[in-house]
Motif scaffolding. Structure first.
Motif, PDB file in Angstrom:
ATOM      1  N   ALA A 284      17.352 -35.378  51.487  1.00 22.01           N
ATOM      2  CA  ALA A 284      18.510 -35.609  52.364  1.00 22.01           C
ATOM      3  C   ALA A 284      18.416 -37.052  52.850  1.00 22.01           C
ATOM      4  N   PRO A 285      19.540 -37.639  53.289  1.00 23.92           N
ATOM      5  CA  PRO A 285      19.456 -38.994  53.845  1.00 23.92           C
ATOM      6  C   PRO A 285      18.481 -39.037  55.021  1.00 23.92           C
TER       7      PRO A 285
ATOM      8  N   GLN B 203      22.053 -42.666  49.119  1.00 25.92           N
ATOM      9  CA  GLN B 203      20.963 -43.556  48.700  1.00 25.92           C
ATOM     10  C   GLN B 203      19.774 -42.670  48.342  1.00 25.92           C
ATOM     11  N   PRO B 204      19.273 -42.717  47.075  1.00 29.54           N
ATOM     12  CA  PRO B 204      18.280 -41.730  46.630  1.00 29.54           C
ATOM     13  C   PRO B 204      16.843 -42.022  47.028  1.00 29.54           C
TER      14      PRO B 204
ATOM     15  N   MET C  21       6.625 -45.414  48.396  1.00 26.25           N
ATOM     16  CA  MET C  21       8.005 -45.208  47.952  1.00 26.25           C
ATOM     17  C   MET C  21       8.345 -43.723  47.974  1.00 26.25           C
ATOM     18  N   LEU C  22       9.491 -43.395  48.554  1.00 27.33           N
ATOM     19  CA  LEU C  22      10.028 -42.029  48.544  1.00 27.33           C
ATOM     20  C   LEU C  22      11.161 -42.013  47.518  1.00 27.33           C
TER      21      LEU C  22
ATOM     22  N   SER D  26       5.179 -36.009  50.693  1.00 28.41           N
ATOM     23  CA  SER D  26       6.103 -35.699  51.781  1.00 28.41           C
ATOM     24  C   SER D  26       7.116 -34.694  51.281  1.00 28.41           C
ATOM     25  N   SER D  27       7.500 -33.762  52.158  1.00 30.81           N
ATOM     26  CA  SER D  27       8.543 -32.803  51.779  1.00 30.81           C
ATOM     27  C   SER D  27       9.923 -33.461  51.782  1.00 30.81           C
ATOM     28  N   ALA D  28      10.033 -34.718  52.243  1.00 34.99           N
ATOM     29  CA  ALA D  28      11.324 -35.404  52.324  1.00 34.99           C
ATOM     30  C   ALA D  28      11.796 -35.936  50.970  1.00 34.99           C
TER      31      ALA D  28
END
Length: 138
Positions: free
Chosen positions: A92-93, A19-20, A86-87, A42-44
């Protein structure tokens, strides 16, 4: 940190592998002058955007917005089905029980660093019932 702004109960939606995208929710309490949340990072994720849900001919649609208004002496809720961060393009998941970093930037030039816990969240409109299991048993 913006002098009179406090972030409460931030959390990110856990994702299934592949899931992106995900979303971050929180309460923002502004005890002072009106300000605006103008950016988040965010670095995520590769891209982080401020989003709102709007009615478009009877259909709820997400759209990117320039800022989230934080009126003086108010509490603004970022929640499923409403305002959210929104990310996009997750690195990564997002696994339930982990956490991600996030920086919020306000229009007065201040910013706030957050550690945001990742939680399972039922999608808006799914109602009650058993969440689907996609992974390891506890």
């Amino acid at each position: 940190m913006a002098a009179d702004v406090a972030v409460k109960t931030p959390y990110a939606r856990a994702t299934a592998p592949g899931q992106p995208n995900s979303a971050v929710f929180m309460q923002i309490n502004n005890q002072g002058e009106a300000t605006r949340l103008v950016n988040a990072s965010s670095s995520a994720a590769k891209v982080v955007e401020l989003h709102a849900h709007t009615q478009d001919q009877g259909v709820m649609r997400m759209r990117q917005i320039d800022a989230i208004e934080l009126p003086a002496n108010s509490q603004v809720e970022l929640a499923p089905g409403g305002l959210h961060i929104m990310l996009i393009g997750l690195e990564a998941p997002l696994q339930d029980g982990s956490q991600i970093d996030m920086t919020l930037e306000f229009d007065d030039g201040t910013s706030e660093q957050l550690d945001v816990p990742v939680q399972m969240v039922m999608p808006a409109g799914m109602g009650h019932g058993q969440p689907m299991s996609h992974g390891k048993m506890h």
